[in-house]
Design a protein around this motif. Structure first.
Motif, PDB file in Angstrom:
ATOM      1  N   SER A   1      16.899  75.424 -46.358  1.00 48.77           N
ATOM      2  CA  SER A   1      16.580  75.008 -44.992  1.00 48.77           C
ATOM      3  C   SER A   1      15.940  76.123 -44.183  1.00 48.77           C
ATOM      4  O   SER A   1      15.685  75.951 -42.984  1.00 48.77           O
ATOM      5  CB  SER A   1      17.855  74.536 -44.282  1.00 48.77           C
ATOM      6  N   GLU A   2      15.694  77.271 -44.837  1.00 50.06           N
ATOM      7  CA  GLU A   2      15.076  78.415 -44.156  1.00 50.06           C
ATOM      8  C   GLU A   2      15.865  78.809 -42.909  1.00 50.06           C
ATOM      9  O   GLU A   2      15.312  79.067 -41.830  1.00 50.06           O
ATOM     10  CB  GLU A   2      13.617  78.114 -43.818  1.00 50.06           C
ATOM     11  N   MET A   3      17.176  78.868 -43.068  1.00 48.83           N
ATOM     12  CA  MET A   3      18.061  79.231 -41.967  1.00 48.83           C
ATOM     13  C   MET A   3      17.781  80.654 -41.494  1.00 48.83           C
ATOM     14  O   MET A   3      17.566  81.552 -42.306  1.00 48.83           O
ATOM     15  CB  MET A   3      19.521  79.112 -42.431  1.00 48.83           C
ATOM     16  N   PRO A   4      17.771  80.887 -40.200  1.00 47.43           N
ATOM     17  CA  PRO A   4      17.603  82.258 -39.693  1.00 47.43           C
ATOM     18  C   PRO A   4      18.675  83.179 -40.264  1.00 47.43           C
ATOM     19  O   PRO A   4      19.830  82.775 -40.456  1.00 47.43           O
ATOM     20  CB  PRO A   4      17.761  82.088 -38.176  1.00 47.43           C
ATOM     21  N   PHE A   5      18.294  84.404 -40.513  1.00 44.19           N
ATOM     22  CA  PHE A   5      19.189  85.340 -41.186  1.00 44.19           C
ATOM     23  C   PHE A   5      20.508  85.520 -40.445  1.00 44.19           C
ATOM     24  O   PHE A   5      21.580  85.538 -41.055  1.00 44.19           O
ATOM     25  CB  PHE A   5      18.517  86.705 -41.348  1.00 44.19           C
ATOM     26  N   GLN A   6      20.452  85.652 -39.133  1.00 43.95           N
ATOM     27  CA  GLN A   6      21.663  85.954 -38.382  1.00 43.95           C
ATOM     28  C   GLN A   6      22.737  84.895 -38.598  1.00 43.95           C
ATOM     29  O   GLN A   6      23.904  85.208 -38.847  1.00 43.95           O
ATOM     30  CB  GLN A   6      21.359  86.094 -36.893  1.00 43.95           C
ATOM     31  N   CYS A   7      22.350  83.622 -38.509  1.00 43.91           N
ATOM     32  CA  CYS A   7      23.316  82.537 -38.704  1.00 43.91           C
ATOM     33  C   CYS A   7      23.824  82.520 -40.146  1.00 43.91           C
ATOM     34  O   CYS A   7      25.032  82.380 -40.401  1.00 43.91           O
ATOM     35  CB  CYS A   7      22.673  81.208 -38.340  1.00 43.91           C
ATOM     36  N   PHE A   8      22.922  82.659 -41.102  1.00 46.17           N
ATOM     37  CA  PHE A   8      23.276  82.698 -42.524  1.00 46.17           C
ATOM     38  C   PHE A   8      24.296  83.807 -42.798  1.00 46.17           C
ATOM     39  O   PHE A   8      25.338  83.591 -43.425  1.00 46.17           O
ATOM     40  CB  PHE A   8      21.995  82.930 -43.325  1.00 46.17           C
ATOM     41  N   HIS A   9      24.028  84.983 -42.288  1.00 45.02           N
ATOM     42  CA  HIS A   9      24.883  86.145 -42.530  1.00 45.02           C
ATOM     43  C   HIS A   9      26.219  86.020 -41.809  1.00 45.02           C
ATOM     44  O   HIS A   9      27.284  86.311 -42.372  1.00 45.02           O
ATOM     45  CB  HIS A   9      24.145  87.408 -42.080  1.00 45.02           C
ATOM     46  N   HIS A  10      26.204  85.574 -40.559  1.00 42.66           N
ATOM     47  CA  HIS A  10      27.444  85.441 -39.799  1.00 42.66           C
ATOM     48  C   HIS A  10      28.430  84.519 -40.501  1.00 42.66           C
ATOM     49  O   HIS A  10      29.624  84.810 -40.582  1.00 42.66           O
ATOM     50  CB  HIS A  10      27.149  84.902 -38.402  1.00 42.66           C
ATOM     51  N   HIS A  11      27.936  83.385 -40.980  1.00 46.24           N
ATOM     52  CA  HIS A  11      28.827  82.465 -41.699  1.00 46.24           C
ATOM     53  C   HIS A  11      29.448  83.152 -42.918  1.00 46.24           C
ATOM     54  O   HIS A  11      30.646  82.998 -43.194  1.00 46.24           O
ATOM     55  CB  HIS A  11      28.054  81.218 -42.138  1.00 46.24           C
ATOM     56  N   LEU A  12      28.649  83.894 -43.642  1.00 45.44           N
ATOM     57  CA  LEU A  12      29.168  84.566 -44.835  1.00 45.44           C
ATOM     58  C   LEU A  12      30.196  85.632 -44.476  1.00 45.44           C
ATOM     59  O   LEU A  12      31.175  85.830 -45.208  1.00 45.44           O
ATOM     60  CB  LEU A  12      28.020  85.185 -45.627  1.00 45.44           C
ATOM     61  N   VAL A  13      29.992  86.317 -43.372  1.00 45.57           N
ATOM     62  CA  VAL A  13      30.984  87.315 -42.936  1.00 45.57           C
ATOM     63  C   VAL A  13      32.345  86.649 -42.753  1.00 45.57           C
ATOM     64  O   VAL A  13      33.374  87.190 -43.170  1.00 45.57           O
ATOM     65  CB  VAL A  13      30.519  87.999 -41.640  1.00 45.57           C
ATOM     66  N   PHE A  14      32.362  85.477 -42.129  1.00 45.75           N
ATOM     67  CA  PHE A  14      33.617  84.747 -41.975  1.00 45.75           C
ATOM     68  C   PHE A  14      34.163  84.287 -43.328  1.00 45.75           C
ATOM     69  O   PHE A  14      35.347  84.460 -43.631  1.00 45.75           O
ATOM     70  CB  PHE A  14      33.421  83.533 -41.067  1.00 45.75           C
ATOM     71  N   MET A  15      33.317  83.681 -44.151  1.00 49.64           N
ATOM     72  CA  MET A  15      33.760  83.122 -45.427  1.00 49.64           C
ATOM     73  C   MET A  15      34.354  84.164 -46.362  1.00 49.64           C
ATOM     74  O   MET A  15      35.285  83.882 -47.122  1.00 49.64           O
ATOM     75  CB  MET A  15      32.582  82.447 -46.142  1.00 49.64           C
ATOM     76  N   LEU A  16      33.804  85.366 -46.328  1.00 50.99           N
ATOM     77  CA  LEU A  16      34.203  86.401 -47.282  1.00 50.99           C
ATOM     78  C   LEU A  16      35.355  87.262 -46.773  1.00 50.99           C
ATOM     79  O   LEU A  16      35.808  88.173 -47.479  1.00 50.99           O
ATOM     80  CB  LEU A  16      33.010  87.295 -47.608  1.00 50.99           C
ATOM     81  N   GLU A  17      35.835  86.964 -45.588  1.00 51.81           N
ATOM     82  CA  GLU A  17      36.857  87.809 -44.977  1.00 51.81           C
ATOM     83  C   GLU A  17      38.100  87.971 -45.854  1.00 51.81           C
ATOM     84  O   GLU A  17      38.707  89.039 -45.912  1.00 51.81           O
ATOM     85  CB  GLU A  17      37.244  87.240 -43.606  1.00 51.81           C
TER      86      GLU A  17
END
Length: 355
Positions: free
Chosen positions: A255-271
């Motif tokens: 979906s060509e998601m902007p990097f900031q949103c893509f990365h922020h979600h992963l920061v939460f998921m990988l906590e």
């Protein structure tokens, strides 16, 4: 054209309706698609400012997209008058009026929890919308509780009489952040109304959800930060499974998601699944290739070929070009949604997500 779903059926067919909360900047189409894969029954859009949504093409395209599979979906609006709320209600299976957001900018504009001081406006908005759009279209309201719980019970009974489909109650007052939720208040509300009650607050696991129902009798539970940290929460996982991370990467890339949103979600998921030393490195990565390399090296996940993503393509069907762009949207958003540094998102999650 999107096939609409009767949200009422969820409360008939499901013992406990599991709901993804409206989260500014986070509960967009890609994330809703992900949590639906892991047992989420009903998703909410991010809170959308109704008057901006009505007047601005950019606001609609930025704040709201959906797909044929994105159902059942309730779109949450922040509105401080009846007309905006009614006009904005379309392209979904239901709409929700936000009467619970405690953030200062929202209350200053007369949105969110500020409406709890104006119960007649809430009731009139529901009545006008219910009279404009027939059932089974769902109309709901999300509230926080009053320090005097009797006033909250009165409001819930009033909204039930006005025709809402269900009500979501975050069992903290607007001034509370991370204090324990008020279970007694949820019990009193449930015993006073016949419509379904969705309980919100402190849902971090499937066990939390089941216990909430056992203690309060609620018909559904809503999770916010718990789902950000673990999108597979409602499937019974105690932490994000690697397959979920892989699915997120595919959804984001295609979906060509902007990097900031893509990365922020992963920061939460990988906590909970990435060791602290690795998290310190991962959390400050600044490009999609770096993030993908890190995930491949640590989890051995498969990353889709970036120039051949058609099989992962999300079919976004909402696009409205009937109203031309103006400066209204930019002016409104700049006044009402100040940009917060990422550190604030992580350190003050109670404030941002209401949990």
């Amino acid at each position: 054209m999107k096939n609409h779903c009767d949200i009422n059926d969820l409360f008939t067919n499901e013992t406990l309706v599991k709901v993804a909360a409206p989260m500014v900047r986070y509960s967009k189409l890609q994330f809703r698609t992900l949590v639906r894969k892991y047992g989420c029954d009903l998703c909410f859009s991010p809170m959308i400012i109704a008057d901006s949504f009505i007047k601005s093409l950019k606001a609609r395209e930025s704040d709201f997209s959906t797909s044929n599979e994105d159902t059942p979906l309730s779109v949450q609006f922040a509105a401080n008058n009846n007309e905006d709320f009614v006009t904005a209600a379309k392209y979904c299976d239901g709409v929700d009026l936000n009467c619970g957001c405690p953030q200062r900018w929202a209350m200053k504009e007369g949105y969110g929890a500020d409406l709890l001081k104006k119960p007649q406006i809430i009731k009139d908005s529901v009545l006008q919308l219910r009279n404009s759009i027939p059932k089974p279209f769902a109309v709901s309201v999300k509230i926080r509780i009053n320090p005097d719980i009797r006033l909250t019970v009165e409001l819930c009974k009033s909204l039930e009489a006005a025709g809402i489909t269900f009500i979501t109650v975050h069992s903290r007052t607007p001034s509370q952040r991370c204090e324990p939720i008020n279970l007694n208040a949820l019990q009193d509300i449930k015993q006073s109304i016949k419509i379904p009650l969705i309980a919100n607050g402190d849902i971090r696991s499937l066990d939390d959800a089941l216990l909430m129902q056992e203690l309060t009798g609620c018909n559904g539970v809503m999770a916010a930060r718990g789902l950000l940290q673990n999108p597979a929460l409602f499937s019974g996982y105690d932490k994000t499974p690697v397959a979920c991370v892989e699915a997120w990467v595919k959804l984001a890339i295609e979906s060509e998601m902007p990097f900031q949103c893509f990365h922020h979600h992963l920061v939460f998921m990988l906590e909970k699944i990435l060791p602290k030393p690795e998290r310190r490195i991962f959390n400050v990565l600044s490009s999609t290739p770096d993030v993908l390399d890190s995930l491949v090296n640590y989890f051995s996940i498969e990353v889709p070929v970036r120039n051949n993503l058609s099989r992962f393509r999300t079919d976004i069907i909402y696009k409205d070009e009937t109203i031309s762009e103006s400066s209204y949207f930019l002016d409104k958003i700049s006044k009402t949604t100040p940009q917060l540094p990422f550190e604030d998102y992580l350190s003050d999650s109670c404030y941002l997500f209401g949990e």
